[in-house]
Motif scaffolding. Sequence first.
Motif, short mmCIF file in Angstrom:
data_model
loop_
_atom_site.label_atom_id
_atom_site.label_comp_id
_atom_site.label_asym_id
_atom_site.label_seq_id
_atom_site.Cartn_x
_atom_site.Cartn_y
_atom_site.Cartn_z
N ASN A 63 -6.96 33.74 -3.80
CA ASN A 63 -6.63 34.40 -5.06
C ASN A 63 -5.66 35.57 -4.87
O ASN A 63 -4.69 35.72 -5.62
CB ASN A 63 -7.90 34.92 -5.74
N GLY A 64 -5.95 36.39 -3.86
CA GLY A 64 -5.11 37.56 -3.63
C GLY A 64 -3.69 37.18 -3.24
O GLY A 64 -2.71 37.77 -3.73
N ARG A 65 -3.55 36.20 -2.35
CA ARG A 65 -2.21 35.77 -1.92
C ARG A 65 -1.45 35.11 -3.06
O ARG A 65 -0.24 35.28 -3.19
CB ARG A 65 -2.34 34.82 -0.74
N TRP A 66 -2.17 34.38 -3.92
CA TRP A 66 -1.54 33.77 -5.08
C TRP A 66 -0.94 34.85 -5.98
O TRP A 66 0.20 34.73 -6.44
CB TRP A 66 -2.58 32.96 -5.84
N ALA A 67 -1.71 35.92 -6.22
CA ALA A 67 -1.23 37.01 -7.07
C ALA A 67 -0.07 37.75 -6.40
O ALA A 67 0.95 38.04 -7.05
CB ALA A 67 -2.37 37.98 -7.37
N ALA A 68 -0.21 38.04 -5.11
CA ALA A 68 0.83 38.79 -4.40
C ALA A 68 2.16 38.03 -4.40
O ALA A 68 3.23 38.64 -4.53
CB ALA A 68 0.39 39.07 -2.97
N SER A 69 2.10 36.71 -4.26
CA SER A 69 3.33 35.92 -4.22
C SER A 69 4.06 35.94 -5.56
O SER A 69 5.25 35.60 -5.63
CB SER A 69 3.01 34.47 -3.84
N ARG A 88 -4.19 41.91 -7.94
CA ARG A 88 -5.18 40.98 -7.41
C ARG A 88 -6.09 40.42 -8.49
O ARG A 88 -6.51 39.26 -8.43
CB ARG A 88 -6.01 41.65 -6.32
N VAL A 89 -6.39 41.23 -9.50
CA VAL A 89 -7.29 40.76 -10.55
C VAL A 89 -6.69 39.55 -11.27
O VAL A 89 -7.42 38.67 -11.74
CB VAL A 89 -7.62 41.89 -11.55
N ALA A 90 -5.36 39.48 -11.35
CA ALA A 90 -4.72 38.32 -11.97
C ALA A 90 -5.00 37.06 -11.15
O ALA A 90 -5.19 35.98 -11.72
CB ALA A 90 -3.22 38.55 -12.10
N GLY A 91 -5.05 37.22 -9.84
CA GLY A 91 -5.40 36.08 -8.98
C GLY A 91 -6.83 35.64 -9.19
O GLY A 91 -7.12 34.44 -9.22
N HIS A 92 -7.73 36.60 -9.37
CA HIS A 92 -9.14 36.25 -9.61
C HIS A 92 -9.31 35.56 -10.96
O HIS A 92 -10.10 34.61 -11.09
CB HIS A 92 -10.00 37.50 -9.54
N ARG A 93 -8.54 36.00 -11.96
CA ARG A 93 -8.62 35.34 -13.27
C ARG A 93 -8.08 33.92 -13.19
O ARG A 93 -8.67 32.99 -13.76
CB ARG A 93 -7.83 36.15 -14.30
N ALA A 94 -6.98 33.74 -12.47
CA ALA A 94 -6.44 32.39 -12.28
C ALA A 94 -7.41 31.54 -11.48
O ALA A 94 -7.56 30.34 -11.72
CB ALA A 94 -5.08 32.47 -11.59
N GLY A 95 -8.10 32.16 -10.52
CA GLY A 95 -9.10 31.44 -9.74
C GLY A 95 -10.27 30.99 -10.59
O GLY A 95 -10.83 29.91 -10.38
#
Length: 254
Positions: A34-40, A45-52
């Motif tokens: 999730n974190g790497r998805w958001a960073a890319s 990071r919270v956006a990655g968790h929401r997408a997860g």
Amino acid sequence: MPLPLATATTGSATVGTSQDGSVPRHVAIIMDGNGRWAASRGLPRVAGHRAGAEAVTRCLKAARAQGLEYLTLYAFSSENWRRGPDEVADLKGLLRFYLRHKVAELHGQQVRILFVGEVHRFGPDLCDELARAERLTAHNTGMTLLLALSYGGRSEIVQAAKALARAAQRGEIDPDSIDEDVVSQHLLTAGIPDPDVIVRTSGEHRLSNFLLWQSAYAELVFLDQLWPDFNETSFMQILEIYARRDRRFGARPA
């Protein structure tokens, strides 16, 4: 009684049924990336968790479509408490949102929900909501969804050992009678069959303290895909990989 699994086709490969052993009863997933998805994407990071969390919805839909009996998701490890307070608060808020807005939907789909881990660490309010979700879905007869929250495999084994030691000290159990079945009965997953396959996304090749006892004979599948990109095709890929594995459990080939 195992639920029948529908035959499914992806590309030129065909996934079989539970009766021929080519489809697992229980899939467990380490949802990583999730974190790497958001960073890319230059996102917090919270956006990655929401997408997860949206990927979880897609995974559940695919698992139900294939008639899977058990799905375990590593949602929050005991090590995740070491993350920054803002990220932990975001994760807890996301958990609370899904408990309030998704549990009724899963209940309507006959999904039984169980939580494994040191859930008391989330505090009384969240614990009450977790308990409500378990009570509401307790008698559902469809797929069982296990969410590992504040979970650590080593801690689980230690707690089982302590419980057995106390029982032996009280004279309730003969130490010589303790075997693998007895230990399994004292784990958080007691009554749940061990996973047939454990999946980790994001390209990492580690179990990271997940279901250490239960994974003894599980097939391991590692996907390069980041968890927020997980979809039905990803799930079918797991089933296809599993169907090609030769599971002998230590026995010689016929």
